[in-house]
Design an enzyme around this catalytic site. Structure first.
Site, mmCIF file in Angstrom:
data_model
loop_
_atom_site.group_PDB
_atom_site.id
_atom_site.type_symbol
_atom_site.label_atom_id
_atom_site.label_comp_id
_atom_site.label_asym_id
_atom_site.label_seq_id
_atom_site.Cartn_x
_atom_site.Cartn_y
_atom_site.Cartn_z
ATOM 1 N N GLU A 76 -11.648 0.207 -3.372
ATOM 2 C CA GLU A 76 -10.984 0.623 -2.141
ATOM 3 C C GLU A 76 -9.785 1.479 -2.485
ATOM 4 O OE1 GLU A 76 -9.386 -2.673 0.027
ATOM 5 O OE2 GLU A 76 -8.327 -3.506 -1.691
ATOM 6 N N ASP A 110 0.821 -1.220 0.000
ATOM 7 C CA ASP A 110 0.000 0.000 0.000
ATOM 8 C C ASP A 110 0.853 1.267 0.000
ATOM 9 O OD1 ASP A 110 -2.190 -1.806 0.391
ATOM 10 O OD2 ASP A 110 -1.854 -1.725 2.551
#
Length: 453
Positions: free
Chosen positions: A215, A36
């Site tokens: 997301e 991420d």
């Protein structure tokens, strides 16, 4: 699917050295998992704020097959090649509101305002006790520092009014800050000037795909256009998509795909996009060091380009990554730019410890592997050495630019089952060049790295 010890290299598929030894190759952080990745430019340097995958500790009641994260590190670089690990900046034990039994510190972000650095991170809140006990659910907290590498001080409570994950913060040109996050849908809200409270109620962003998981939003502005980028499961695994609007809150219109689904089946891909020294880059992750478990991911970087109309050209993941690799550091040619159609492959050094990286195997005369952008500087090297081994004597050539390019060196590798240094004189070469290693003759040869002196 069981990963074979030797992996046939396909051009569609996209090492353990210390972080300081990283040499412009994917993955860029090589001693721990870094998923991420959010990249930001502060004070002329790039700061990388990833989440930190670990294997689930035993005895904690955690799912062994799920994401597990207990803290955050920050890394910095001035050239996107050499990265410094500044250590842990926030953990589930240092944030007062976080349930430290959940290991749920997922994708973060960091922005600067008025000399302060605001680090946004999601985690599960502590359980609600009382007559109706229940889990606290996901919140988004803020930790504040006076420098991009910290130390960071987490706020006592998460941002009130947000229940979600994967924060992304944009400070618009007029000074208004916005926070984006996901929980089933992607939401946006204004932040107050203090950067820790909402100035408006969160609103779900419209005109995004209805089907499949969305997301990990990341939002940026370029030439008056606002880009809402996000992972989306259109089919089986996530691909990176984007929408464009003319204001931070939209309306947005879907514009295309930034990166296709992983060719090796990694379920997630989470990212950030930033400009540094006139070039735009895509930071993303892949399970390079965990081929059999895609919940342990590692950060990659590739260049990103725009079309004249502002749309984004699709990024094809590479092993080579970005930046110029020094000829005088160890060049791991298995992070190649191109490879011959036969006679060349890569394999993991050790399938019990994938952080030991890869090796290149050449076993057919004429087989080659190319590594772009090697920096020799203005003083030509005198010699070159290969860390290599061969079942029988073999010869490889190092050439400039192509398999038939100017000869740089001819290296003889002696027969040995052990790794040894094979050294040869190098012909004059200066500047930044593409390096090609060609198998000339003899028995199969394995190459760990190449280095000029």
């Amino acid at each position: 699917m069981k990963m074979l010890t030797r992996i046939a290299v396909l051009s569609s598929i996209v090492g353990l050295v210390s972080v300081a030894d990283a040499n412009g190759q994917n993955p860029v952080i090589r001693d721990q998992y870094t998923a991420d990745p959010t990249a930001r430019v502060f004070n002329g340097k790039v700061y990388l704020y990833p989440s930190h995958d670990i294997l689930a500790p035993e005895g904690k009641g955690l799912r062994p097959d799920w994401f597990c994260m207990e803290d955050y590190h920050v890394f910095s670089s001035s050239d996107l090649v050499n990265w410094e690990d500044h250590g842990v900046i926030v953990s589930q034990y240092s944030a007062p509101w976080v349930d430290s039994n959940t290991y749920s510190m997922w994708a973060p972000d960091c922005v600067e305002r008025d000399g302060k650095y605001y680090f946004y991170f999601p985690a599960n809140r502590k359980p609600v006790e009382g007559a109706n006990p229940r889990r606290g659910g996901f919140g988004i907290g803020v930790a504040i520092a006076d420098a991009p590498e910290g130390p960071y001080v987490p706020q006592e409570n998460p941002i009130e009014g947000i229940f979600g994950i994967d924060p992304s913060v944009l400070i618009d040109k007029d000074g208004q800050a916005y926070i984006y996050y996901s929980m089933g849908q992607i939401f946006v809200a204004k932040l107050k000037d203090n950067m820790v409270e909402l100035a408006s109620q969160p609103v779900a962003i419209e005109n995004l795909p209805d089907k499949g998981l969305k997301e990990g939003p990341f939002v940026f502005e370029r030439n008056g256009l606002y880009y809402l980028t996000f992972p989306h499961v259109e089919n089986v695994t996530e691909r990176l998509e984007y929408a464009i609007g003319e204001s931070p809150e939209g309306p947005f219109r879907m514009a295309g795909v930034i990166m296709d689904e992983s060719p090796t089946g990694c379920w997630t891909n989470h990212h950030s996009i930033m400009e540094y020294e006139g070039q735009w880059y895509l930071f993303y992750h892949h399970n390079d060091y965990s081929p059999n478990f895609d919940k342990n991911r590692s950060t990659r970087i590739d260049s990103l380009f725009f079309n004249p109309d502002g749309t984004i050209q699709k990024v094809v993941p590479t092993l080579r990554g970005v930046g110029v690799s020094s000829a005088y550091a160890q060049i791991e040619i298995d992070r190649y730019s191109a490879i011959s159609g036969s006679g060349a492959e890569i394999a993991y050094h050790d399938t019990t410890n994938y952080f030991k990286g890869w090796k290149t195997i050449l076993n057919e005369p004429g087989a080659w592997i190319r590594y772009n952008k090697v920096g020799f500087g203005e003083i030509a090297p005198k010699s070159v050495k290969l860390n290599a081994r061969s079942k029988g004597a073999s010869v490889v050539e190092l050439r400039e630019g192509s398999p038939n390019g100017t000869l740089i060196a001819k290296v003889k590798v002696a027969a040995s089952s052990d790794w040894n240094l094979a050294v040869a004189k190098a012909k004059k070469i200066i500047g930044t060049k593409d390096l090609v290693v060609v198998f000339k003759k003899g028995s199969e040869v394995e190459i760990d790295w190449v280095q000029f002196e």
